[in-house]
Design an enzyme around this catalytic site. Structure first.
Site, PDB file in Angstrom:
ATOM      1  N   ARG A   1       0.847  -1.183   0.000  1.00 43.05           N
ATOM      2  CA  ARG A   1       0.000   0.000   0.000  1.00 43.05           C
ATOM      3  C   ARG A   1       0.883   1.233   0.000  1.00 43.05           C
ATOM      4  O   ARG A   1       1.701   1.438   0.868  1.00 43.05           O
ATOM      5  CB  ARG A   1      -0.894   0.032   1.240  1.00 43.05           C
ATOM      6  CG  ARG A   1      -1.634   1.355   1.448  1.00 43.05           C
ATOM      7  CD  ARG A   1      -2.740   1.530   0.446  1.00 43.05           C
ATOM      8  NE  ARG A   1      -3.300   2.883   0.394  1.00 43.05           N
ATOM      9  CZ  ARG A   1      -4.438   3.249   0.989  1.00 43.05           C
ATOM     10  NH1 ARG A   1      -5.089   2.377   1.734  1.00 43.05           N
ATOM     11  NH2 ARG A   1      -4.924   4.459   0.845  1.00 43.05           N
TER      12      ARG A   1
ATOM     13  N   ARG B   1      -6.557   0.260  -4.598  1.00 43.41           N
ATOM     14  CA  ARG B   1      -5.454   0.037  -3.655  1.00 43.41           C
ATOM     15  C   ARG B   1      -5.296  -1.455  -3.408  1.00 43.41           C
ATOM     16  O   ARG B   1      -6.249  -2.231  -3.513  1.00 43.41           O
ATOM     17  CB  ARG B   1      -5.682   0.782  -2.334  1.00 43.41           C
ATOM     18  CG  ARG B   1      -6.856   0.323  -1.472  1.00 43.41           C
ATOM     19  CD  ARG B   1      -8.199   0.805  -1.934  1.00 43.41           C
ATOM     20  NE  ARG B   1      -8.217   2.208  -2.315  1.00 43.41           N
ATOM     21  CZ  ARG B   1      -8.426   3.203  -1.457  1.00 43.41           C
ATOM     22  NH1 ARG B   1      -8.611   2.923  -0.192  1.00 43.41           N
ATOM     23  NH2 ARG B   1      -8.449   4.445  -1.883  1.00 43.41           N
TER      24      ARG B   1
ATOM     25  N   ASP C   1      -6.470  -1.678   2.137  1.00 42.78           N
ATOM     26  CA  ASP C   1      -6.848  -0.562   2.994  1.00 42.78           C
ATOM     27  C   ASP C   1      -7.326  -1.161   4.313  1.00 42.78           C
ATOM     28  O   ASP C   1      -8.182  -2.056   4.289  1.00 42.78           O
ATOM     29  CB  ASP C   1      -8.027   0.148   2.323  1.00 42.78           C
ATOM     30  CG  ASP C   1      -7.995   1.638   2.536  1.00 42.78           C
ATOM     31  OD1 ASP C   1      -7.080   2.115   3.212  1.00 42.78           O
ATOM     32  OD2 ASP C   1      -8.889   2.317   2.031  1.00 42.78           O
TER      33      ASP C   1
ATOM     34  N   ASP D   1      -8.954   0.073   7.857  1.00 45.32           N
ATOM     35  CA  ASP D   1      -9.499   1.229   8.581  1.00 45.32           C
ATOM     36  C   ASP D   1      -9.923   0.812   9.983  1.00 45.32           C
ATOM     37  O   ASP D   1     -10.625  -0.193  10.154  1.00 45.32           O
ATOM     38  CB  ASP D   1     -10.729   1.773   7.848  1.00 45.32           C
ATOM     39  CG  ASP D   1     -10.380   2.402   6.499  1.00 45.32           C
ATOM     40  OD1 ASP D   1      -9.288   2.989   6.388  1.00 45.32           O
ATOM     41  OD2 ASP D   1     -11.171   2.283   5.557  1.00 45.32           O
TER      42      ASP D   1
END
Ligand code: ROI
Length: 159
Positions: A83, A93, A96, A98
Protein backbone atom coordinates in the site's frame (compact mmCIF):
# COMPACT_ATOMS: atom_id res chain seq x y z
CA UNK A 1 -8.53 -4.43 26.81
CA UNK A 2 -10.67 -2.93 24.08
CA UNK A 3 -13.01 -4.32 21.44
CA UNK A 4 -12.12 -2.79 18.09
CA UNK A 5 -13.51 -3.21 14.57
CA UNK A 6 -11.20 -3.08 11.52
CA UNK A 7 -12.47 -2.66 7.96
CA UNK A 8 -10.54 -4.34 5.15
CA UNK A 9 -10.76 -3.26 1.52
CA UNK A 10 -8.75 -4.27 -1.54
CA UNK A 11 -9.21 -4.16 -5.30
CA UNK A 12 -5.78 -4.72 -6.85
CA UNK A 13 -3.47 -7.71 -7.27
CA UNK A 14 -5.59 -10.68 -6.13
CA UNK A 15 -7.62 -8.79 -3.50
CA UNK A 16 -9.32 -11.94 -2.18
CA UNK A 17 -6.00 -13.53 -1.22
CA UNK A 18 -4.84 -10.20 0.19
CA UNK A 19 -7.91 -9.82 2.41
CA UNK A 20 -7.70 -13.42 3.67
CA UNK A 21 -3.99 -13.03 4.43
CA UNK A 22 -4.50 -9.65 6.11
CA UNK A 23 -7.16 -11.15 8.43
CA UNK A 24 -4.56 -13.66 9.62
CA UNK A 25 -1.96 -10.90 10.02
CA UNK A 26 -4.38 -8.77 12.06
CA UNK A 27 -4.97 -11.80 14.33
CA UNK A 28 -1.22 -11.95 14.99
CA UNK A 29 -0.76 -8.35 16.13
CA UNK A 30 0.85 -8.36 19.59
CA UNK A 31 -1.50 -8.32 22.61
CA UNK A 32 -4.43 -8.74 20.27
CA UNK A 33 -6.90 -11.56 19.59
CA UNK A 34 -9.27 -12.03 16.68
CA UNK A 35 -12.73 -12.34 18.27
CA UNK A 36 -15.01 -11.97 15.26
CA UNK A 37 -15.04 -11.84 11.48
CA UNK A 38 -17.57 -11.04 8.79
CA UNK A 39 -18.24 -12.85 5.58
CA UNK A 40 -16.15 -11.60 2.67
CA UNK A 41 -18.04 -9.35 0.23
CA UNK A 42 -17.57 -8.17 -3.35
CA UNK A 43 -18.90 -4.66 -3.95
CA UNK A 44 -18.90 -2.04 -6.68
CA UNK A 45 -16.47 0.82 -6.04
CA UNK A 46 -17.96 3.71 -4.12
CA UNK A 47 -16.59 6.90 -5.70
CA UNK A 48 -14.60 6.69 -8.95
CA UNK A 49 -16.17 3.84 -10.92
CA UNK A 50 -13.25 3.28 -13.29
CA UNK A 51 -11.58 0.76 -10.99
CA UNK A 52 -12.09 -2.92 -10.15
CA UNK A 53 -14.75 -4.18 -7.74
CA UNK A 54 -13.66 -4.29 -4.10
CA UNK A 55 -13.24 -7.21 -1.75
CA UNK A 56 -14.38 -6.08 1.72
CA UNK A 57 -14.57 -7.60 5.17
CA UNK A 58 -14.60 -6.53 8.82
CA UNK A 59 -12.91 -8.18 11.78
CA UNK A 60 -13.36 -7.64 15.52
CA UNK A 61 -10.22 -7.66 17.65
CA UNK A 62 -9.74 -7.62 21.41
CA UNK A 63 -6.58 -5.57 21.96
CA UNK A 64 -4.41 -4.07 24.69
CA UNK A 65 -2.87 -1.67 22.15
CA UNK A 66 -3.71 2.03 22.24
CA UNK A 67 -5.46 3.51 19.20
CA UNK A 68 -2.15 4.89 17.89
CA UNK A 69 -0.26 1.65 18.53
CA UNK A 70 -3.03 -0.22 16.69
CA UNK A 71 -2.85 2.30 13.83
CA UNK A 72 0.89 1.72 13.37
CA UNK A 73 0.30 -2.05 13.38
CA UNK A 74 -2.40 -1.78 10.70
CA UNK A 75 -0.25 0.64 8.65
CA UNK A 76 2.58 -1.91 8.74
CA UNK A 77 0.26 -4.59 7.37
CA UNK A 78 -0.89 -2.22 4.59
CA UNK A 79 2.73 -1.59 3.67
CA UNK A 80 3.53 -5.33 3.62
CA UNK A 81 0.90 -5.56 0.88
CA UNK A 82 2.43 -2.71 -1.05
CA UNK A 83 0.00 0.00 0.00
CA UNK A 84 1.37 3.36 -0.97
CA UNK A 85 -0.67 6.45 -0.24
CA UNK A 86 0.43 8.23 -3.39
CA UNK A 87 -2.42 6.78 -5.42
CA UNK A 88 -5.24 9.00 -6.59
CA UNK A 89 -7.69 9.95 -3.86
CA UNK A 90 -10.25 7.13 -3.64
CA UNK A 91 -8.28 5.30 -6.29
CA UNK A 92 -7.65 1.55 -6.37
CA UNK A 93 -5.45 0.04 -3.65
CA UNK A 94 -3.77 -3.23 -2.76
CA UNK A 95 -5.06 -3.09 0.83
CA UNK A 96 -6.85 -0.56 2.99
CA UNK A 97 -7.22 -1.19 6.74
CA UNK A 98 -9.50 1.23 8.58
CA UNK A 99 -10.02 1.36 12.33
CA UNK A 100 -13.79 1.65 12.27
CA UNK A 101 -14.50 1.51 16.01
CA UNK A 102 -12.31 1.50 19.12
CA UNK A 103 -14.58 0.53 21.97
CA UNK A 104 -17.00 3.38 22.51
CA UNK A 105 -14.27 5.98 22.12
CA UNK A 106 -14.60 8.99 19.86
CA UNK A 107 -11.16 10.11 18.68
CA UNK A 108 -10.36 12.97 16.31
CA UNK A 109 -6.72 13.99 16.07
CA UNK A 110 -4.18 14.56 13.31
CA UNK A 111 -3.84 10.86 12.50
CA UNK A 112 -7.01 9.20 13.71
CA UNK A 113 -10.72 9.81 13.27
CA UNK A 114 -12.66 7.07 15.08
CA UNK A 115 -15.44 6.08 14.46
CA UNK A 116 -14.37 6.06 10.80
CA UNK A 117 -16.02 9.01 9.05
CA UNK A 118 -17.57 6.88 6.28
CA UNK A 119 -18.83 4.07 8.48
CA UNK A 120 -22.50 4.92 8.55
CA UNK A 121 -23.05 5.32 4.81
CA UNK A 122 -20.94 2.43 3.52
CA UNK A 123 -22.96 -0.74 3.04
CA UNK A 124 -19.65 -2.58 2.54
CA UNK A 125 -18.84 -1.66 6.15
CA UNK A 126 -22.26 -1.72 7.84
CA UNK A 127 -23.36 -5.18 6.69
CA UNK A 128 -20.07 -6.89 7.56
CA UNK A 129 -20.18 -5.34 11.07
CA UNK A 130 -23.74 -6.67 11.46
CA UNK A 131 -22.44 -10.15 10.52
CA UNK A 132 -20.29 -9.92 13.66
CA UNK A 133 -22.71 -8.11 16.01
CA UNK A 134 -26.26 -7.58 14.77
CA UNK A 135 -27.08 -5.53 17.90
CA UNK A 136 -24.10 -3.17 17.71
CA UNK A 137 -24.74 0.37 18.98
CA UNK A 138 -22.42 3.17 17.81
CA UNK A 139 -20.78 5.54 20.34
CA UNK A 140 -23.34 8.18 19.31
CA UNK A 141 -26.14 5.83 20.39
CA UNK A 142 -27.37 4.85 16.93
CA UNK A 143 -28.20 1.18 16.43
CA UNK A 144 -26.34 -0.01 13.35
CA UNK A 145 -29.29 -2.23 12.41
CA UNK A 146 -31.47 0.89 12.08
CA UNK A 147 -28.93 2.44 9.67
CA UNK A 148 -28.97 -0.68 7.53
CA UNK A 149 -32.70 -0.34 6.83
CA UNK A 150 -32.00 2.65 4.59
CA UNK A 151 -28.66 1.39 3.25
CA UNK A 152 -29.41 -0.80 0.28
CA UNK A 153 -27.49 -4.08 0.21
CA UNK A 154 -27.27 -3.14 -3.48
CA UNK A 155 -25.11 -5.25 -5.68
CA UNK A 156 -22.98 -6.61 -2.82
CA UNK A 157 -22.29 -10.32 -2.95
CA UNK A 158 -21.13 -12.40 0.01
CA UNK A 159 -18.62 -15.08 -0.95
C1 ROI B 1 -12.51 4.45 -2.78
C2 ROI B 1 -13.49 4.02 -1.69
C3 ROI B 1 -14.21 5.20 -1.07
N1 ROI B 1 -14.49 3.15 -2.27
C4 ROI B 1 -14.70 1.88 -1.86
N2 ROI B 1 -15.69 1.14 -2.44
C5 ROI B 1 -15.91 -0.11 -2.02
N3 ROI B 1 -16.90 -0.83 -2.57
N4 ROI B 1 -15.15 -0.68 -1.03
C6 ROI B 1 -14.16 0.01 -0.44
O1 ROI B 1 -13.49 -0.55 0.47
C7 ROI B 1 -13.90 1.33 -0.85
N5 ROI B 1 -12.91 2.08 -0.27
C8 ROI B 1 -12.70 3.33 -0.61
O2 ROI B 1 -11.76 4.04 -0.02
Amino acid sequence: SHLVYIGLGANLNDPLTTVRTAIDELAQITNTQLVGRSRIYISKPMGPADQPDYVNAVVALQTELSPHELYSATSNIEQIHGRTRDGAHWGPRTLDLDILLYGNQQIDDETLTIPHYGLTEREFVVYPILDIDSELVLPCGTKLQDLATNLPFNDMKAI
